[in-house]
Design an enzyme around this catalytic site. Structure first.
Site, PDB file in Angstrom:
ATOM      1  N   SER A  58       0.793  -1.240   0.000  1.00  0.00           N
ATOM      2  CA  SER A  58       0.000   0.000   0.000  1.00  0.00           C
ATOM      3  C   SER A  58       0.816   1.275   0.000  1.00  0.00           C
ATOM      4  CB  SER A  58      -0.952   0.010   1.202  1.00  0.00           C
ATOM      5  OG  SER A  58      -2.010  -0.899   1.007  1.00  0.00           O
ATOM      6  N   LYS A  61       0.040   3.845  -2.649  1.00  0.00           N
ATOM      7  CA  LYS A  61      -0.981   4.889  -2.556  1.00  0.00           C
ATOM      8  C   LYS A  61      -0.387   6.284  -2.426  1.00  0.00           C
ATOM      9  CE  LYS A  61      -4.083   1.438  -0.737  1.00  0.00           C
ATOM     10  NZ  LYS A  61      -4.444   0.660   0.446  1.00  0.00           N
ATOM     11  N   SER A 113      -5.869   3.405   4.416  1.00  0.00           N
ATOM     12  CA  SER A 113      -5.355   2.510   3.380  1.00  0.00           C
ATOM     13  C   SER A 113      -6.471   1.820   2.600  1.00  0.00           C
ATOM     14  CB  SER A 113      -4.420   1.461   3.996  1.00  0.00           C
ATOM     15  OG  SER A 113      -3.486   1.002   3.064  1.00  0.00           O
ATOM     16  N   LYS A 219       3.285   6.427   5.065  1.00  0.00           N
ATOM     17  CA  LYS A 219       2.334   5.391   4.647  1.00  0.00           C
ATOM     18  C   LYS A 219       2.830   3.999   4.991  1.00  0.00           C
ATOM     19  CE  LYS A 219      -1.441   3.975   2.767  1.00  0.00           C
ATOM     20  NZ  LYS A 219      -1.414   2.855   3.734  1.00  0.00           N
TER      21      LYS A 219
END
Length: 367
Positions: A58, A61, A113, A219
């Site tokens: 993720s 992203k 997320s 993140k």
């Protein structure tokens, strides 16, 4: 029991090394792929297999949010498709047919997320995941992340979807220059609202925000293939560092060790834009002293133990003649490391200075 089995390799590594490994020397981390960057200069302070291509999970992203912020309007209404609503994995539980502001979907993607949020973003901006992935790949190369390739906006496992610790640091540095991105990734909790009568409470998946002093992003990412991944940023006394760890046994501990290493073992020499660095004599001016400032930031990072190798040079003439315009280039500032120029910027006049009239000079007489 199984959780302890996962931690045992990390404990063994920690206990088997001398205490000096946690000081000024390079830190011991469990992640096989990692990088540490000084955000202001883009310098890499630590690298461990940083160019190896890995599934980024993720952390993908980050780039999805960059495109959404640059190409979309935060207040634009996005209708969730059935395809987006049924995206597997982490989710903010979007319902097909509901409408959300693009800015709220970006929050859902970065904080919680939400894979479903990223697909809704991709379809809104590009019509399909495939076209959006093409846009991601083009953008990554424009940023300078040349060893990444994306096939979806969320990092769900897929063939030919990869990045590197180096590239993720480069993309994060770029993203953190956007004030909205910077604010979202530093937010611990938030609430978003859609229509009709939709509300979601968001909790940031990045636990470093509550455990590491100065943490302000970025993140998390986790899949079975990628393992524990984290892009972490922290700011102390104006210095921001970006740490990347991929397939870590303990991503928060690894990132903390890297950040500590960067803050403790390195010194950032900085002359900020607008900072006064000297004066020049203006013999025919009113007044006769011209303050001089740097036109832009000039910065370089060096190991604390080698600060003597850093030199700052201010190159200015002894005098200039009026009139002088504000912003007029009058000199140069240089940072040299071990005799080599590593950063520089023009020096400019901080104010306007008019030439003294001939009558005024005549009445004053000779100096």
């Amino acid at each position: 029991m199984f959780r302890w089995l996962r931690v045992l390799p990390w404990l063994f590594l920690c206990l088997s090394l001398p205490r000096a490994a946690f000081g000024a020397e390079e830190p011991l981390i469990s992640a096989p792929w990692a990088a540490l960057m000084e955000a202001r200069t883009g310098q890499f302070l630590y690298s461990k297999n940083a160019h190896a291509e890995r599934p980024p999970a993720s952390t993908t992203k980050i780039l999805t949010a960059v495109l959404a912020l640059e190409l979309g309007r935060l207040d634009a209404e996005v209708t969730v498709s059935k395809y987006a609503a049924t995206t597997p994995g982490a989710s903010i539980d979007l319902v097909a047919g509901t409408t959300w502001r693009l800015g709220d979907l970006i929050k859902g993607a970065l904080m919680n997320s939400g894979n479903d949020a990223t697909v809704a973003i991709a379809e809104h901006l590009a019509g399909s995941e495939e076209t959006f992935a093409w846009m991601m790949n083009r953008k990554s190369r424009l940023i300078g992340a040349y060893r990444s390739h994306f096939v979806n906006p969320n990092g769900l496992p897929a063939d030919n979807h990869y990045s590197t610790a180096y590239d993720l640091a480069v993309m994060s540095r770029y993203a953190l220059q956007h004030p909205v991105f910077r604010r979202i990734v530093a937010t611990r909790e938030d609430e978003i609202n859609g229509s009709p009568d939709q509300k979601r409470l968001l909790y940031n998946t990045n636990r470093l925000l509550t455990s590491y002093p100065g943490a302000d992003g970025v993140k998390t990412g986790t899949t079975e293939e990628a393992g524990q991944c984290l892009v972490a940023s922290a700011t102390r006394e104006g210095r921001q560092l970006i740490a990347v760890v991929l397939r870590s046994w303990d991503r928060y501990e690894d990132a903390s060790r890297l950040l500590d290493y960067g803050f403790n073992a390195f010194h950032l020499e900085l002359v900020q834009a607008g900072q006064r660095v000297g004066t020049i004599y203006v013999p025919n001016g009113r007044p006769q002293e011209l303050p001089v400032v740097s036109s832009s930031d000039v910065a370089w990072t060096v190991p604390v133990e080698d600060m003597e190798g850093l030199e700052k040079r201010v190159l200015l003439p002894r005098a200039v003649k009026a009139p002088v315009r504000k912003g007029q280039v009058v000199g140069t500032i240089q940072l040299l490391y071990r005799g080599e120029e590593v950063a520089s910027a023009p020096l400019v006049a901080a104010r306007e200075i008019q030439a003294e009239s001939w009558l005024s000079r005549f009445l004053k007489g000779p100096n």
